[in-house]
Every structure is written in structure tokens, then in C-alpha cells.
Design a protein around this motif. Structure first.
Motif, PDB file in Angstrom:
ATOM      1  N   CYS A  47       0.849  -1.186   0.000  1.00 34.32           N
ATOM      2  CA  CYS A  47       0.000   0.000   0.000  1.00 34.32           C
ATOM      3  C   CYS A  47       0.886   1.238   0.000  1.00 34.32           C
ATOM      4  CB  CYS A  47      -0.918   0.010   1.217  1.00 34.32           C
ATOM      5  SG  CYS A  47      -0.029  -0.076   2.796  1.00 34.32           S
ATOM      6  N   HIS A  48       0.263   2.396   0.019  1.00 33.40           N
ATOM      7  CA  HIS A  48       1.011   3.636   0.172  1.00 33.40           C
ATOM      8  C   HIS A  48       1.373   3.831   1.645  1.00 33.40           C
ATOM      9  CE1 HIS A  48       0.888   5.472  -3.803  1.00 33.40           C
ATOM     10  NE2 HIS A  48      -0.360   5.045  -3.923  1.00 33.40           N
ATOM     11  N   GLY A  49       2.496   4.494   1.865  1.00 28.44           N
ATOM     12  CA  GLY A  49       2.910   4.819   3.214  1.00 28.44           C
ATOM     13  C   GLY A  49       3.559   6.184   3.232  1.00 28.44           C
ATOM     14  N   GLY A  50       3.782   6.709   4.400  1.00 25.07           N
ATOM     15  CA  GLY A  50       4.413   8.022   4.486  1.00 25.07           C
ATOM     16  C   GLY A  50       4.917   8.312   5.880  1.00 25.07           C
ATOM     17  N   GLN A  51       5.843   9.262   5.944  1.00 29.66           N
ATOM     18  CA  GLN A  51       6.418   9.668   7.232  1.00 29.66           C
ATOM     19  C   GLN A  51       6.485  11.185   7.274  1.00 29.66           C
ATOM     20  OE1 GLN A  51       7.473   7.785   9.893  1.00 29.66           O
ATOM     21  NE2 GLN A  51       7.802   9.708  10.956  1.00 29.66           N
ATOM     22  N   ASP A  52       5.902  11.770   8.306  1.00 26.63           N
ATOM     23  CA  ASP A  52       5.948  13.212   8.508  1.00 26.63           C
ATOM     24  C   ASP A  52       7.134  13.511   9.417  1.00 26.63           C
ATOM     25  OD1 ASP A  52       5.588  15.888   9.298  1.00 26.63           O
ATOM     26  OD2 ASP A  52       3.413  15.729   9.077  1.00 26.63           O
ATOM     27  N   LEU A  53       8.176  14.134   8.852  1.00 27.01           N
ATOM     28  CA  LEU A  53       9.389  14.366   9.618  1.00 27.01           C
ATOM     29  C   LEU A  53       9.208  15.368  10.755  1.00 27.01           C
ATOM     30  CD1 LEU A  53      12.116  14.393   6.832  1.00 27.01           C
ATOM     31  CD2 LEU A  53      11.478  12.542   8.351  1.00 27.01           C
ATOM     32  N   GLY A  88       2.764   9.683  10.712  1.00 22.83           N
ATOM     33  CA  GLY A  88       3.302   8.722   9.761  1.00 22.83           C
ATOM     34  C   GLY A  88       2.638   7.370   9.895  1.00 22.83           C
ATOM     35  N   GLY A  89       2.593   6.613   8.787  1.00 17.74           N
ATOM     36  CA  GLY A  89       2.003   5.281   8.847  1.00 17.74           C
ATOM     37  C   GLY A  89       1.652   4.751   7.482  1.00 17.74           C
ATOM     38  N   ASP A 137      -8.009   6.330   5.828  1.00 18.34           N
ATOM     39  CA  ASP A 137      -7.488   6.188   7.190  1.00 18.34           C
ATOM     40  C   ASP A 137      -6.035   5.728   7.154  1.00 18.34           C
ATOM     41  OD1 ASP A 137      -9.886   6.954   8.275  1.00 18.34           O
ATOM     42  OD2 ASP A 137     -10.634   4.905   8.497  1.00 18.34           O
ATOM     43  N   VAL A 138      -5.323   6.029   8.218  1.00 18.05           N
ATOM     44  CA  VAL A 138      -3.905   5.684   8.303  1.00 18.05           C
ATOM     45  C   VAL A 138      -3.667   4.810   9.528  1.00 18.05           C
ATOM     46  CG1 VAL A 138      -1.563   6.584   8.568  1.00 18.05           C
ATOM     47  CG2 VAL A 138      -3.215   7.821   7.141  1.00 18.05           C
ATOM     48  N   LEU A 139      -3.000   3.689   9.301  1.00 22.36           N
ATOM     49  CA  LEU A 139      -2.544   2.864  10.406  1.00 22.36           C
ATOM     50  C   LEU A 139      -1.251   3.493  10.900  1.00 22.36           C
ATOM     51  CD1 LEU A 139      -3.086   0.191  11.983  1.00 22.36           C
ATOM     52  CD2 LEU A 139      -1.494  -0.904  10.390  1.00 22.36           C
ATOM     53  N   ARG A 140      -1.343   4.204  11.995  1.00 21.18           N
ATOM     54  CA  ARG A 140      -0.250   5.062  12.434  1.00 21.18           C
ATOM     55  C   ARG A 140       0.765   4.315  13.296  1.00 21.18           C
ATOM     56  NH1 ARG A 140      -1.682   9.884  10.647  1.00 21.18           N
ATOM     57  NH2 ARG A 140      -3.881  10.458  10.512  1.00 21.18           N
ATOM     58  N   ILE A 197      10.905   6.229  16.152  1.00 21.66           N
ATOM     59  CA  ILE A 197       9.531   6.510  15.793  1.00 21.66           C
ATOM     60  C   ILE A 197       9.271   6.272  14.317  1.00 21.66           C
ATOM     61  CG2 ILE A 197       8.849   8.061  17.643  1.00 21.66           C
ATOM     62  CD1 ILE A 197      10.032  10.350  16.207  1.00 21.66           C
ATOM     63  N   THR A 198      10.110   5.487  13.673  1.00 16.29           N
ATOM     64  CA  THR A 198       9.788   5.056  12.324  1.00 16.29           C
ATOM     65  C   THR A 198       8.831   3.872  12.428  1.00 16.29           C
ATOM     66  OG1 THR A 198      11.492   3.360  12.094  1.00 16.29           O
ATOM     67  CG2 THR A 198      12.161   5.636  11.689  1.00 16.29           C
ATOM     68  N   LEU A 199       8.095   3.630  11.348  1.00 15.15           N
ATOM     69  CA  LEU A 199       7.146   2.525  11.356  1.00 15.15           C
ATOM     70  C   LEU A 199       7.868   1.188  11.475  1.00 15.15           C
ATOM     71  CD1 LEU A 199       4.203   1.722  11.186  1.00 15.15           C
ATOM     72  CD2 LEU A 199       4.426   1.625   8.708  1.00 15.15           C
ATOM     73  N   ALA A 200       8.968   1.033  10.732  1.00 12.53           N
ATOM     74  CA  ALA A 200       9.727  -0.224  10.800  1.00 12.53           C
ATOM     75  C   ALA A 200      10.249  -0.464  12.215  1.00 12.53           C
ATOM     76  CB  ALA A 200      10.881  -0.187   9.808  1.00 12.53           C
TER      77      ALA A 200
END
Length: 435
Positions: free
Chosen positions: A301-307, A313-314, A321-324, A357-360
Motif C-alpha cells: 500500500c502507500h505509506g508516508g512519514q511526517d518528519l 506517519g504510517g 485512514d492511516v494505520l499510524r 519513531i519510524t514505522l519499521a
């Protein structure tokens, strides 16, 4: 009237208050250390952390305004490798340039997507065509700048960080032979280095003066987390299933045409051991409900990170909706493997670079042992190619073996560089976090 306290009296009161709080802090920590199982709380003993290096050294990259060092952790102890050419000023300068180049590409991609939507909606053809043409040129230039910046960055990381570390460890030549016999190395960057691709450092010009040609790299947020990830997972055959979250279309994003290829691959490899959440079924609520029931998970899917705001991010799921990141931190998982075939799932945060605080990293922290993610946006066809190579490797023995995921990813990335001769910006983003 009561007169205002004199400045020196206020300062003395503040100092006394801080000293009292410090004493209370020390008392509470001592009390916690007396509880069963909490002897190392906030103060782990070195002896308990050294075993994390039994499969290969862990390199903690410590930066400060006074000096920078690589703290090389092995089972025999910790040794400091000075990094005299590395400074916090140069790190900040390189990080800003790198992030600006990445952002320029993101903005150019968004502009091109907007131009294509205008063209498809039947806007005045001449204006829409001109917009699309300008957007395509801008994207081409942004990609060129990103590659130029990245090549320079990777060479700088080699000169200042990687080469001194690998030289100290004796990794001075390509190992050759099967990747299964290559040495492993874990990077634990701190500060702004968490935003940079240390694993990709080097001169990728055929000279083999690269990290990729010397060791199989992984990341770890901390030594303690790596130690936790090495503990036995336990046997629960009922959760040895793969959760597949597949979202090829999102109204606000460009379509991911190769998501279907990933889905078909996974369905063929896990025919009787999967749960598929696709399209309208791929909601945040459904994913959160299914995660504890599956040992393995794959997101397409698409993902993103707000620095600037990491909590935003999520992973983009159905309905916008975003799985944060905070959703993963809300509960512990007994997961063994997570493949995040989405953009920017391993990107750090500029304002709090030492925070994990990265998703990984969040998935790794909450119980997923092996996590594959990306540092910045990737082409969905390349993501599908990497997924195909990794899963084919991990199932080659007839059973799924996530413990080999770092080596599988390493082999897949080297193939993109050497066999297909793709630019660093295409293959550098892929990372492995875990043991």
C-alpha cells in the motif's frame, strides 16, 4: 502588597527543587531495581548486552560536538573507533541536502499526478498538456538531483564512517562465494545519522569499496531491543499464517499497478496459510484486529512519514485512514516477520532523530523480529521485484524461514545494482531491521 521574589532567591529555589527531584528520581530507580526482573531498568549491565553481538558486531555510531566515534560491540567487549572526519556540522549539512532532494522528488511526483488527473478530466487540452509536460521535466530534473546528491552522500558516508569501521573489523575485501557465508553487521546510528543510508555507503563504481560488497547489514534501534529480538519466540502453530494487506488503489494517491503481482505471489506461496485484506476490507480496524492472530504480515500500500510530526506517519489504508505508528505502540505483538512494501516506512524524524519513531522500528519494538522497510519512496514495480526475490529465497527450502530475511534482502538489492545496473536511488532505500 507582597514584593516579587528577588532573582537570586528564585534561582536558589529552582536549584533546590531540581536537586530534590533528582534525589527522588534516584530513589525510585533504586526501588525499581529491587523488583524481580527489573535489575537492569534504565541501566543495563554491559555483560547482558554483549551477547547481542554473537552473530556479528554491532556498531553504535555516537556523535557529539566534541568528537564522533563508532562504538564497536563484540562478545569480547566494546572498543571505540575514532571517526575524525565526521562532525555534527557536516552531518547536519549532508542531512539537509539529502532530505531536500528527496522532498523535491515527492513534490514533483505529486505535481505530475495532479497534471495527469487534469488531463484525464478533460480540462482544456492545451493547458493540461503543458502542465503535464512541465511536470514530467521537473520530475526528471528532481530525480537527477536526487541521484547526484545520493552518490555524493554514499561516498561521504564511506569515507567518514564505513571504511574506518570495516577496516577496524578486518572486512577489507569482498568475501566472495555464497551470501550465506558473508559476515553480518548491525548498525545502530544516533542523532541525524538515523536519517542517512549508512548501509549503502560506498563507491558504487565497480571498485567494491562499499558496505554492500563487504557485509550483510541490518539496523537495530538499540542493543536492548536486539537482545529482546533474539529470545525464543515459542511455538504456536495456529498463528503461523501470513496477513496480506493489499491496497492497489487510493483516491488520493497514484495507483499501485504492481500490488496485484505481490498479492498473487503471496497467495501462491501461502495458499492455505494466509488472510487477505484487500480494497474495502483493508480498514484500520480490520488490520488491527488481525495482526495479533498472524505471525507474519505483508503490507502492499502507500505509506508516508511526517518528519515534523511523527505520529502522523504510517500506512494508508481504505477510506483514507492511516494505520499510524502509535497504533503499533499501543500493544505487544508476537510477530516474526513484517514486509512493508510501502514508501518511507523506515524514515526517521528530523526533529527527534534519536527517538525510535519510524514505522519499521515501531513494529520491531512491539514484537516483530524481522522487518523489511524503505527509507524513501520506491517504484511499486521495484518493490514487487524485491518482494518476489525475498519471498522466493525464504521459501526455497519448502518452508518459510524469516530468520534469513537480512541475507535474502541483501542478495535482492545487489541484483538490482549489479545485474540490472539500476541507480542507487532505486535500491538503497530497502532496509532490514532485526536479528
Amino acid at each position: 502588597m507582597t514584593s516579587a521574589p528577588r532573582p537570586e532567591a528564585a534561582a536558589a529555589h529552582t536549584a533546590e527543587r531540581r536537586m530534590a527531584l533528582a534525589r527522588e528520581w534516584d530513589r525510585l530507580i533504586e526501588e525499581i531495581h529491587g523488583l524481580d526482573g527489573f535489575q537492569d531498568f534504565l541501566a543495563p549491565r554491559l555483560g547482558t548486552l554483549l551477547p547481542t553481538a554473537r552473530s556479528g558486531p554491532v556498531v553504535v555510531l555516537n556523535t557529539s560536538r566534541w568528537r564522533c566515534d563508532a562504538l564497536v560491540v563484540t562478545t569480547g567487549g566494546v572498543q571505540a573507533v575514532p571517526l575524525p572526519r565526521l562532525t555534527v556540522e557536516s552531518i547536519a549539512e549532508r542531512t539537509v541536502t539529502h532530505l531536500e532532494a528527496l522532498q523535491e522528488v515527492e513534490l514533483a511526483v505529486h505535481d505530475l499526478q495532479t497534471a495527469r488527473l487534469e488531463y484525464g478530466r478533460g480540462e482544456p487540452m492545451s493547458a493540461a498538456a503543458r502542465h503535464r509536460s512541465r511536470a514530467m521535466v521537473a520530475l526528471h530534473r528532481a530525480l537527477e538531483r536526487r541521484e547526484t546528491t545520493l552518490v555524493s552522500l554514499l561516498r561521504w558516508l564511506w569515507d567518514t564512517v564505513a571504511e574506518p569501521v570495516l577496516g577496524f573489523l578486518g572486512f577489507v575485501e569482498p568475501p566472495g562465494g555464497d551470501t550465506a557465508a558473508w559476515p553480518r553487521l548491525w548498525w545502530c546510528p544516533t542523532g541525524l545519522l538515523t536519517l542517512l543510508p549508512v548501509h549503502g555507503a560506498g563507491y558504487h563504481d565497480g571498485s567494491r569499496r562499499t558496505v554492500l560488497d563487504r557485509v550483510v547489514s541490518s539496523y537495530t534501534p538499540t542493543l536492548r531491543v536486539l537482545a529482546e529480538a533474539r529470545r525464543p519466540l515459542g511455538s504456536r502453530p495456529d498463528d503461523e499464517r501470513l496477513l496480506i494487506v493489499s491496497l492497489p488503489d487510493d483516491p488520493d494517491q497514484a495507483p499501485l499497478t504492481d500490488v496485484a503481482r505481490e498479492r498473487e505471489l503471496l497467495l501462491s506461496l501461502f495458499p492455505d496459510r494466509h488472510t487477505l485484506l484487500e480494497g474495502a476490507d483493508a480498514t484500520v480496524q480490520a488490520v488491527r484486529s488481525q495482526l495479533p492472530r498472524h505471525r507474519w504480515v505483508h503490507f502492499s500500500c502507500h505509506g508516508g512519514q511526517d518528519l515534523l510530526d511523527p505520529s502522523r506517519g504510517g500506512l494508508a489504508l481504505h477510506g483514507g485512514d492511516v494505520l499510524r505508528i502509535t497504533d503499533f505502540g499501543a500493544q505487544r505483538h508476537r510477530g516474526e516477520f513484517a514486509f512493508l512494501s510501502a514508501c518511507q516506512t523506515a524514515t526517521g524524524v528530523a526533529t527527534l532523530p534519536d527517538e525510535t519513531i519510524t514505522l519499521a522500528a515501531a513494529m520491531h519494538y512491539t514484537g516483530y523480529r524481522q522487518v523489511i522497510g524503505t527509507l524513501w519512496s520506491v517504484y511499486d514495480d521495484i518493490a514487487a521485484d524485491v518482494a518476489t526475490a525475498v519471498y522466493s529465497d525464504l521459501t526455497s527450502t519448502g518452508r518459510f524461514e524469516p530468520a534469513r530475511s537480512a541475507r535474502a534482502l541483501h542478495t535482492a538489492v545487489r541484483a538490482l545494482r549489479d545485474d540490472r545496473r539500476l541507480a542507487p536511488g532505486v535500491w538503497t532505500p530497502f532496509t532490514h531491521t532485526g536479528p
